[in-house]
Design a protein around this motif. Structure first.
Motif, short mmCIF file in Angstrom:
data_model
loop_
_atom_site.label_atom_id
_atom_site.label_comp_id
_atom_site.label_asym_id
_atom_site.label_seq_id
_atom_site.Cartn_x
_atom_site.Cartn_y
_atom_site.Cartn_z
N VAL A 214 0.80 -1.20 0.02
CA VAL A 214 -0.11 -0.15 0.13
C VAL A 214 0.84 1.11 -0.07
O VAL A 214 2.01 1.23 0.88
N ASP A 216 0.92 5.01 0.64
CA ASP A 216 0.02 6.17 1.20
C ASP A 216 0.56 7.40 1.66
O ASP A 216 1.10 7.74 2.43
N VAL A 227 -5.49 0.02 5.89
CA VAL A 227 -4.60 -0.70 6.72
C VAL A 227 -5.39 -2.12 6.84
O VAL A 227 -4.86 -3.37 7.43
N ILE A 230 -4.56 -4.61 3.43
CA ILE A 230 -3.28 -5.18 3.08
C ILE A 230 -3.33 -6.66 3.42
O ILE A 230 -3.95 -7.20 4.39
N TYR A 236 3.13 -1.62 4.24
CA TYR A 236 2.19 -0.26 4.09
C TYR A 236 3.41 0.96 4.04
O TYR A 236 4.16 1.03 5.20
#
Length: 327
Positions: A214, A216, A227, A230, A236
């Motif tokens: 991810v 962000d 969150v 995922i 992340y």
């Protein structure tokens, strides 16, 4: 030389367009007549004194530029007057001006087909993203990347680079127009991340697995859902908080799903590990020359209108990159 100057840490309205003295060249340096300079969200944060880096005042913002070499120091061998180039500043900026002086190792030759505007839109968002996906996220071909704020400058760069690296891309954006733009630029799927439970779309698109990576730059409400979208063993990547809210995370979530939360601080890595950062930027320019992608410049403003350009970014109403241009 005209430049945009920050004389105090305050809202961007206080920036002034004034004459500044030209700096003489030191050994190894190149003077560039700037044709275009990229603008970025952190520029406004630095102007307001809200960034981790607080430059010495007075200060000229702007860390990415493109133009024509006008002068070189006697010992410079890589460039000559008349060369078309891209420049990458350190944290001290200097790009919002009619010219800039940089060490030759911070200057890159441009392919004939690359415009000054596209080159000025490249170093920050593409440099940040390749560092995030390659060095921090360890992205592998065939993995799925979920990109938040995918129609913005850094978001579209992520779509481009993830596809160039062989990944599958799910773009999250707020309007039909922005989602359509991400699909035009290579995203495999696009989801509306303003809708409740939008993570379920991500789960469906990944066969219930969730995203491997991810990306962000948004934070806020988007983080709260992402969150939970995922997959096991995912990464992340925390890029920034353009939404204005820095979210919090219940630490049991990475434990239960076995994923990593990874901070991406590009400017510090870039300046501390410049050799590796330069190799990344050279790879990006090669991909551009090969036609894999081109940066999207959505708006160009005269240098004197830098305040309006920065406002357009902080309002989060833009797609792609916004650049400043000199005649």
């Amino acid at each position: 030389m005209k430049a945009i100057v920050c004389r105090e840490f305050a809202p961007v309205d206080q920036l002034v367009y004034i004459d500044m003295p030209r700096r003489p060249l030191a050994p190894g340096e190149v003077r560039i007549a700037i044709k275009a300079a990229g603008t970025n969200f952190p520029d406004s944060l630095k102007v307001e004194g809200l960034h981790q880096i607080k430059p010495e005042l007075p200060w000229v913002p702007g860390s990415e530029s493109a133009g024509v070499v006008s002068e070189v120091a006697p010992d410079v061998t890589q460039f000559k007057a008349g060369d078309r180039v891209m420049g990458v500043s350190r944290a001290d900026g200097g790009g919002f001006a009619q010219e800039i002086v940089l060490p030759q190792e911070r200057v890159f030759a441009l392919a004939p087909a690359m415009s000054f505007e596209a080159a000025a839109a490249t170093p920050v968002v593409y440099g940040t993203t390749l560092y995030a996906l390659k060095q921090r996220g360890q992205l592998q071909p065939g993995e799925t990347v979920l990109v938040l704020g995918a129609a913005g400058g850094v978001g579209l760069a992520t779509v481009h680079l993830a596809k160039a690296m062989g990944a599958r891309v799910i773009a999250a954006a707020s309007t039909p127009e922005k989602r359509a733009l991400t699909l035009q630029h290579g995203a495999d799927h696009a989801v509306d991340y303003t809708q409740p439970d939008w993570r379920l779309q991500v789960k469906e698109l990944t066969g219930g697995k969730g995203a491997d990576v991810v990306y962000d730059p948004v934070g806020g409400d988007a983080f709260d859902e992402a969150v939970r979208a995922i997959g096991w063993g995912g990464r992340y990547l925390v890029i920034g908080f353009t939404s204005g809210r820095i979210p919090t995370l219940k630490i049991n979530m990475p434990l239960v799903k076995g994923y990593d939360v990874i901070g991406v601080r590009y400017d510090v890595w870039r300046d501390g590990w410049w050799h590796e950062a330069r190799l990344n930027l050279e790879q990006i320019l090669r991909w551009c020359a090969e036609g894999k992608f081109q940066p999207l410049v959505s708006a160009s403003y005269p240098l004197a209108d830098a305040v309006a350009a920065l406002r357009s970014i902080t309002s989060r109403q833009t797609s792609g990159k916004v650049v400043l241009v000199n005649d």
